[in-house]
Write an enzyme that holds these catalytic residues in place. Structure first.
Site, PDB file in Angstrom:
ATOM      1  N   TRP A 181       0.843  -1.113  -0.252  1.00  0.00           N
ATOM      2  CA  TRP A 181       0.336   0.327   0.401  1.00  0.00           C
ATOM      3  C   TRP A 181       1.283   1.156  -0.090  1.00  0.00           C
ATOM      4  CZ3 TRP A 181      -0.236   4.188   3.340  1.00  0.00           C
ATOM      5  CH2 TRP A 181      -0.969   4.824   3.106  1.00  0.00           C
ATOM      6  N   GLU A 222      -3.639  -3.452  -2.337  1.00  0.00           N
ATOM      7  CA  GLU A 222      -4.381  -2.277  -1.260  1.00  0.00           C
ATOM      8  C   GLU A 222      -4.977  -0.912  -2.528  1.00  0.00           C
ATOM      9  OE1 GLU A 222      -3.209  -1.557   2.711  1.00  0.00           O
ATOM     10  OE2 GLU A 222      -5.612  -1.360   2.894  1.00  0.00           O
ATOM     11  N   LYS A 224      -7.624   2.676  -2.841  1.00  0.00           N
ATOM     12  CA  LYS A 224      -8.182   3.459  -1.407  1.00  0.00           C
ATOM     13  C   LYS A 224      -8.263   4.712  -2.014  1.00  0.00           C
ATOM     14  CE  LYS A 224      -6.517   6.158   3.090  1.00  0.00           C
ATOM     15  NZ  LYS A 224      -5.293   6.674   3.927  1.00  0.00           N
ATOM     16  N   ASP A 257      -9.583  -2.670   1.736  1.00  0.00           N
ATOM     17  CA  ASP A 257      -9.820  -2.380   3.328  1.00  0.00           C
ATOM     18  C   ASP A 257     -11.018  -1.774   2.899  1.00  0.00           C
ATOM     19  OD1 ASP A 257      -9.628  -0.092   5.058  1.00  0.00           O
ATOM     20  OD2 ASP A 257      -7.755  -0.467   5.641  1.00  0.00           O
ATOM     21  N   HIS A 260     -11.752   2.303   2.864  1.00  0.00           N
ATOM     22  CA  HIS A 260     -11.315   2.384   1.379  1.00  0.00           C
ATOM     23  C   HIS A 260     -12.159   2.870   0.324  1.00  0.00           C
ATOM     24  CE1 HIS A 260      -6.694   1.336   2.631  1.00  0.00           C
ATOM     25  NE2 HIS A 260      -7.507   2.973   3.291  1.00  0.00           N
ATOM     26  N   HIS A 284      -8.470  -5.451   4.540  1.00  0.00           N
ATOM     27  CA  HIS A 284      -8.054  -5.149   5.501  1.00  0.00           C
ATOM     28  C   HIS A 284      -9.955  -4.457   6.287  1.00  0.00           C
ATOM     29  CE1 HIS A 284      -3.984  -4.325   5.116  1.00  0.00           C
ATOM     30  NE2 HIS A 284      -4.161  -4.540   5.297  1.00  0.00           N
ATOM     31  N   ASP A 292     -12.911   8.973   7.538  1.00  0.00           N
ATOM     32  CA  ASP A 292     -11.800   8.170   8.187  1.00  0.00           C
ATOM     33  C   ASP A 292     -11.484   6.899   8.065  1.00  0.00           C
ATOM     34  OD1 ASP A 292      -9.255   8.044   9.762  1.00  0.00           O
ATOM     35  OD2 ASP A 292     -10.627   7.202  10.987  1.00  0.00           O
ATOM     36  N   ASP A 324      -7.399  -3.877  10.063  1.00  0.00           N
ATOM     37  CA  ASP A 324      -6.453  -2.656  10.321  1.00  0.00           C
ATOM     38  C   ASP A 324      -7.054  -1.485  10.973  1.00  0.00           C
ATOM     39  OD1 ASP A 324      -4.256  -0.815   9.643  1.00  0.00           O
ATOM     40  OD2 ASP A 324      -5.244  -0.695   6.726  1.00  0.00           O
TER      41      ASP A 324
END
Ligand code: RNT
Ligand code: ZN
Length: 416
Positions: A181, A222, A224, A257, A260, A284, A292, A324
């Site tokens: 990541w 990963e 995001k 994740d 994300h 994750h 957030d 995570d």
């Protein structure tokens, strides 16, 4: 009749064998991230956390040394039922003889203490190159940097991490999931979106040219949607990461994740989509709140649904589950324990769901009955099954904070 015996009977009416669910749940490894214990700092640098992620809060008692971090993890793990793996970031390298080694030259020996820690506890290890919190991050960029020396440095870091992952897998005998990541991106509208992504692609190609056996080392990419300070553009977007993994299926896995994505997108829906195409996927598990992505996992709808999909798709051996999150505003040991137990609750709940019956109602177009049955399932006595599961695993079913509070008094608050 005990509460568990009664619960068992109730579930049996739905065709659910709670003994089997408990036995299965004990075997599912959930990877515990070392970085909750010290606010994602690690041991190889002096500066703060960078890379578009942030910890907020200054709750007392954070771990300052490898020994403290490992002791805190032990305390946390003593309150968690179920199978565990340990997830380590490269910035948690331990320089036992005191000689600093930069990220491009890290070696397995710098993680020997982690290997011993995992082996002594009969656990596997997962690993992560750390592409942040380093003076070698130039203008916020690593693997996408237009500065060739910078990009090369970080490629070398990635390759070193493959070698370390090889060692971890070899030593523990358990496959090591190695997650890539990067926080590379731009705060404002970029003038070039493809250039950084082409460099990122080339960089991952170079990292994955380091030899490894995909059966034992599982590199992941990963994605995001954005990071703090890089709101306008993130090189490793969802399309980028997924496409990279899809085009290189024999070499790596996609990692999702659930903090994300855009707020109405859910990873629970993405898991079955990816399972149609990928032999294996990695997760994750976290809890997104507004912008957030890293709040402590709780037993909420999406955590439950993620577990449901893994179980329903019969994919427990195809999905790697890692946690995570990082919260510095509450007791860090408690954060670990609550997050881990929430994931375990979700898995146990999924294993206690009459999925075949519900699926049949869907496939025979009895959708009103399906909805009614799904609502009934929410009232099943999962708490009694959980209590039995915890009892069999030798951990308390509730009130775990009492022990954490005692540890806080005896150990954490003395760290000043
Ligand atoms: C950041 C990513 C990444 C990190 C860890 C520390 O948004 O989720 O996985 O949290 O590598
Ligand atoms: Zn993550």
């Amino acid at each position: 009749m005990t509460r568990y015996e009664s619960a068992k009977e109730i579930y049996a009416k739905y065709g659910v064998d709670t003994d089997a669910a408990i036995a299965k749940c004990k075997e599912i490894p959930v990877s515990l991230h070392c970085w909750q214990g010290d606010d994602v700092i690690g041991f190889d640098h002096d500066g703060g956390l960078t890379g578009g992620i942030q910890t907020t809060g200054n709750y007392p008692g954070k771990a300052r040394t490898p020994d403290e971090l490992m002791a805190d993890m032990d305390k946390a793990m003593s309150l968690m039922p179920g199978a565990k793996k340990i997830n380590v970031h490269a910035c948690y390298a331990i320089f036992e003889d005191g000689t600093f080694t930069d990220r491009d030259a890290l070696e397995p020996k710098h993680f020997q203490k982690w290997v011993d820690f995992a082996k002594e506890r009969g656990m596997g290890l997962d690993f992560n190159p750390t592409f942040f919190s380093s003076p070698k991050v130039k203008d916020g960029l690593t693997l996408t940097s237009p500065d060739e020396a910078t990009r090369k440095f970080w490629v070398e870091h990635g390759k070193a991490c493959i070698r370390i992952s090889n060692y971890m897998a070899e030593q523990t005998g358990v496959p090591c999931v190695m997650n890539i990541w990067i926080g590379d991106g731009y705060k404002d509208v970029p003038a070039d979106r493809m250039g950084p992504r082409m460099r990122y692609k080339q960089s991952i190609d170079e990292i994955l040219s380091e030899p490894y056996d995909i059966k034992m080392v599982k590199p992941c990419v990963e994605s995001k949607v954005f990071g703090i300070g890089v709101e306008a553009f993130t090189a490793g977007s969802a399309e980028f990461a997924l496409s990279y993994a899809a085009m290189n299926k024999e070499k790596c896995l996609p990692l999702m994740d659930n903090g994300h994505y855009h707020p109405t997108e859910v990873v629970s829906d993405k898991i079955p989509a990816l399972l149609c195409f990928f032999p294996e996927v990695a997760l994750h598990v976290t809890r997104g709140i507004r912008w957030d992505s890293d709040h402590v996992v709780v037993y909420d709808d999406e955590t439950k649904e993620i577990a449901q999909e893994i179980v329903r798709c019969n994919a427990l051996d195809r999905v790697y589950i890692a946690l995570d999150f990082f919260d510095a505003s509450i007791n860090r040991v408690s954060a670990w324990v609550t997050g881990f137990r929430s994931m375990q609750k979700a898995l146990l709940n999924a294993l206690c769901t009459p999925s075949a019956m519900l699926k049949d109602l869907q496939d025979t177009n009895q959708l009103s009955r399906k909805m009614a049955a799904m609502e009934d399932c929410k009232m099943l006595p999962i708490g009694d099954v959980w209590a039995e599961y915890c009892r069999q695993c030798g951990v308390t079913a509730d009130n775990y904070y009492d022990e954490i509070e005692a540890y806080e008094k005896e150990v954490l608050l003395k760290r000043v």
